[in-house]
Every structure is written in C-alpha cells, then in structure tokens.
Design an enzyme around this catalytic site. Structure first.
Site, PDB file in Angstrom:
ATOM      1  N   SER A 142       0.695  -1.125   0.164  1.00 33.84           N
ATOM      2  CA  SER A 142       0.113   0.607   0.023  1.00 33.84           C
ATOM      3  C   SER A 142       0.890   1.124   0.475  1.00 33.84           C
ATOM      4  O   SER A 142       1.932   1.145   0.731  1.00 33.84           O
ATOM      5  CB  SER A 142      -0.973   0.051   1.388  1.00 33.84           C
ATOM      6  N   TYR A 155      -1.646  -1.815  10.405  1.00 33.21           N
ATOM      7  CA  TYR A 155      -2.042  -1.588   8.871  1.00 33.21           C
ATOM      8  C   TYR A 155      -0.606  -1.096   8.028  1.00 33.21           C
ATOM      9  O   TYR A 155      -0.177  -1.799   7.289  1.00 33.21           O
ATOM     10  CB  TYR A 155      -3.205  -1.205   8.277  1.00 33.21           C
TER      11      TYR A 155
HETATM   12  P1  NAP Z   1     -11.009  -6.739  -0.682  1.00 32.25           P
HETATM   13  O1  NAP Z   1     -12.139  -6.321  -1.765  1.00 32.25           O
HETATM   14  O2  NAP Z   1     -11.211  -6.555   0.635  1.00 32.25           O
HETATM   15  O3  NAP Z   1     -10.765  -8.172  -1.280  1.00 32.25           O
HETATM   16  C1  NAP Z   1      -9.310  -8.344  -0.408  1.00 32.25           C
HETATM   17  C2  NAP Z   1     -10.122 -10.464  -0.244  1.00 32.25           C
HETATM   18  O4  NAP Z   1      -9.222 -10.848   0.221  1.00 32.25           O
HETATM   19  C3  NAP Z   1     -11.181 -10.549   0.596  1.00 32.25           C
HETATM   20  O5  NAP Z   1     -12.255 -11.397  -0.482  1.00 32.25           O
HETATM   21  C4  NAP Z   1     -10.935 -11.300   1.826  1.00 32.25           C
HETATM   22  O6  NAP Z   1     -12.265 -11.822   2.518  1.00 32.25           O
HETATM   23  C5  NAP Z   1     -10.311 -12.145   1.525  1.00 32.25           C
HETATM   24  N1  NAP Z   1      -9.495 -12.147   3.364  1.00 32.25           N
HETATM   25  C6  NAP Z   1      -9.043 -11.142   4.019  1.00 32.25           C
HETATM   26  N2  NAP Z   1      -8.601 -11.917   4.325  1.00 32.25           N
HETATM   27  C7  NAP Z   1      -7.727 -13.604   4.058  1.00 32.25           C
HETATM   28  C8  NAP Z   1      -7.411 -14.599   4.989  1.00 32.25           C
HETATM   29  N3  NAP Z   1      -6.940 -14.673   6.007  1.00 32.25           N
HETATM   30  N4  NAP Z   1      -7.399 -15.317   4.118  1.00 32.25           N
HETATM   31  C9  NAP Z   1      -7.781 -15.482   2.235  1.00 32.25           C
HETATM   32  N5  NAP Z   1      -7.897 -14.001   2.001  1.00 32.25           N
HETATM   33  C10 NAP Z   1      -8.383 -13.256   2.645  1.00 32.25           C
HETATM   34  O7  NAP Z   1      -9.955  -5.982  -0.970  1.00 32.25           O
HETATM   35  P2  NAP Z   1      -8.891  -4.902  -1.921  1.00 32.25           P
HETATM   36  O8  NAP Z   1      -9.884  -3.154  -1.464  1.00 32.25           O
HETATM   37  O9  NAP Z   1      -9.223  -5.065  -3.067  1.00 32.25           O
HETATM   38  O10 NAP Z   1      -7.851  -4.887  -1.301  1.00 32.25           O
HETATM   39  C11 NAP Z   1      -6.089  -5.687  -2.065  1.00 32.25           C
HETATM   40  C12 NAP Z   1      -4.810  -5.947  -1.106  1.00 32.25           C
HETATM   41  O11 NAP Z   1      -4.938  -4.456  -1.708  1.00 32.25           O
HETATM   42  C13 NAP Z   1      -5.046  -6.159  -0.127  1.00 32.25           C
HETATM   43  O12 NAP Z   1      -3.945  -6.237   0.878  1.00 32.25           O
HETATM   44  C14 NAP Z   1      -5.077  -4.288   0.590  1.00 32.25           C
HETATM   45  O13 NAP Z   1      -4.619  -3.765   1.907  1.00 32.25           O
HETATM   46  C15 NAP Z   1      -4.041  -3.590  -1.040  1.00 32.25           C
HETATM   47  N6  NAP Z   1      -4.666  -1.567  -0.830  1.00 32.25           N
HETATM   48  C16 NAP Z   1      -6.324  -1.815  -1.248  1.00 32.25           C
HETATM   49  C17 NAP Z   1      -6.392  -0.438  -1.030  1.00 32.25           C
HETATM   50  C18 NAP Z   1      -8.112  -0.167  -1.432  1.00 32.25           C
HETATM   51  O14 NAP Z   1      -7.862   1.261  -1.521  1.00 32.25           O
HETATM   52  N7  NAP Z   1      -8.906  -1.168  -1.687  1.00 32.25           N
HETATM   53  C19 NAP Z   1      -5.061   0.415  -1.173  1.00 32.25           C
HETATM   54  C20 NAP Z   1      -4.325   0.533  -0.742  1.00 32.25           C
HETATM   55  C21 NAP Z   1      -3.913  -1.388  -0.910  1.00 32.25           C
HETATM   56  P3  NAP Z   1     -13.410 -11.246   2.834  1.00 32.25           P
HETATM   57  O15 NAP Z   1     -14.368 -10.480   2.488  1.00 32.25           O
HETATM   58  O16 NAP Z   1     -14.481 -12.550   3.518  1.00 32.25           O
HETATM   59  O17 NAP Z   1     -12.578 -10.521   3.762  1.00 32.25           O
END
Ligand code: NAP
Length: 250
Positions: A142, A155
C-alpha cells in the site's frame, strides 16, 4: 499438467484481486482464486467462466501456515507448476491510536497482511524454485507503507513490512530466476474502502488530497500487476511500484 500459465491470486474473490483475476483470464491465463471467502471466490470463478475464461477456486486462510501449505500443494499437484503468485489478501483495522489498540486485532492485521504474504512467498517460492528459472511474485502492499498514521498503526506497519520483505525475497530468489516486486496502491474503490469512506466527509477529504482528483479503480491497480508478471518486466525485481494518483509525489 496445465499448458497455460497458472496465476495464483490470494484475495482473488474481491476488489483488486478480482480485477486482477479477470484481466489475467482475459489474457488467456489459468487463474486460481485463493480466498478465505468461498462465496466471493466462486462468484469470481463463475464470472470468468461465463466470459469463456479458465478459473478455479481454492480455499485458504493466508494467516495459517498449514492452510497455505495445503493450498500451494493442491494447486501444484493439479497443474504441475505455479507461474505467478499475487499476494493480494488483506484486511483493514478499526480506527485506533496505537496505545489503545486491541492486541488481538493488532496481531490479526499483521497475520493476514504480513504473515500471509510471507507464508505464501515461502510455500509457492519453494514450488517455483523447482521449476526452470521462472516465476514472478507480486506483493500488494500500500502507499501506507511509506508514511505513518494517526489511527491505523498496525495496518501501516504491516504494509511497511511487506515492502521491506519484498526486497529480501527478491535478493534471495534472484538466482532461481524468480522475481519479487511490490505494488503500493493509493485509495482504491473496492469493498475494502466502503466502510472507512462512508464516514461523513471521509471520501471528500481523501479525494481532495489526490492530485489526479479521484480514487483508483481496481482495474488501474491490476494493470501494473500484469506488467510485473510478464516478460516486459524481465529485469525488474525488488522494485516498489507506487500507483496512487500522485499522492506520494507531494
Ligand atoms: P477486498 O475487496 O476486501 O478484498 C480482499 C479479499 O481478501 C477478500 O475477498 C477477503 O475476504 C480476502 N481475505 C481476507 N482475509 C483473508 C485471509 N486470511 N485469507 C485469504 N483471503 C482473505 O480488498 P481490496 O481493496 O481488493 O484490497 C486488496 C489488497 O490491496 C489488500 O492487501 C489491501 O491492503 C491492499 N490495498 C487496498 C487499497 C484500497 O484502497 N482498496 C489501498 C492500498 C492497498 P473477505 O471479504 O471475507 O474479508
């Protein structure tokens, strides 16, 4: 033995992982959605299959070492190779100052974000190292890895650890022909950001600080993942690619 490249995406059931899976599939690759959330995982598999793509779901809790080893072996036994690993699974924390943070929550945020990335690199790196000089690992960190936070200490720290770990992994796997890089997204429109951005004024306040003046789409984060996973980036390893609409340039 799968003829197509096998692309394993943790957290592939939602948000950035889902967008990445759809793009890899559209490029003709075989996608493995590895997610803790079975219904989201199968939903993405069905979306990809409806578009004539090639995908499967495998259950995993990336924070659990036995679960990760079982997932890695299951995929390798089925296909005989794993070509790309995208470590995308992640969770946010509740807003809290460091001094007030619940230790159990602190440890879970580290376990899913950092430990999960580490465990998947370890298990799948071992499989990749038995292949002939090939493999690309993309760790989704991130932009939060680069600065502190008044309320999201665990985080930010866990994402910082992914940034640093990526460079160690890149050095250690280089002689096996495996490249390891990190991507640092800025604020991205996914289910992950719905809760924090729905607080009054939260979305407007963040957008006002982004030079491009808007959130990223999940697809805009997926595009550089595809770049880091293909031959166009064959000399790129240990790098950090910031994709934040100019936020960190200020
Ligand atoms: P998201 O839509 O919440 O997707 C994350 C996925 O990971 C969900 O399907 C979640 O399942 C699953 N997950 C959670 N815990 C897990 C575990 N222990 N083992 C396996 N799968 C698991 O999030 P996203 O926004 O796409 O984020 C993806 C990545 O990008 C993350 O690492 C996040 O920190 C990073 N990121 C996101 C942003 C942003 O603004 N969105 C910015 C910077 C970095 P559940 O739905 O059941 O929890």
């Amino acid at each position: 033995m799968s003829q197509k490249r096998v692309i394993l995406i943790t957290g592939g059931g939602s948000g950035i992982g889902r967008a990445t899976a759809r793009k890899f599939s559209a490029a003709g690759e075989h996608v493995v959605i590895a997610d803790i959330n079975e219904s989201s995982g199968y939903r993405v598999v069905n979306e990809i299959k409806s578009a004539n793509g090639d995908a499967e779901y495998v259950s995993v809790d990336v924070a659990n070492d036995q679960s990760v080893v079982a997932m890695a072996n299951e995929v390798n036994d089925r296909h005989g190779h794993i070509d790309v690993l995208v470590n995308c699974a992640g969770i946010l924390q509740n807003i809290s100052k460091a001094e007030d943070m619940d230790l159990e929550e602190h440890d879970r945020v580290w376990a899913v974000n950092y430990r999960g990335t580490y465990l998947c690199c370890q298990s799948i790196g071992t499989i990749m190292s038995k292949q002939t000089q090939s493999g690309s690992i993309v760790n989704i960190s991130s932009m939060c890895a680069m600065f502190g936070s008044p309320t999201n200490t665990a985080y930010h720290a866990a994402k910082g650890a992914i940034r640093s770990f990526t460079k160690s992994a890149a050095i250690q796997y280089a002689h096996e022909g495996i490249r390891v890089n990190s991507i640092h997204p800025g604020y991205t429109e996914t289910p992950f950001t719905i809760a924090p951005f729905s607080l009054p004024g939260a979305l407007e306040s963040r957008v006002s600080k982004i030079p491009l003046g808007r959130l990223a789409s999940a697809e805009e984060i997926a595009n550089p993942v595809l770049y880091l996973a293909c031959e166009d980036s064959s000399y790129v390893t240990g790098a950090e690619l910031v994709v934040d609409g100019g936020f960190l340039a200020q």
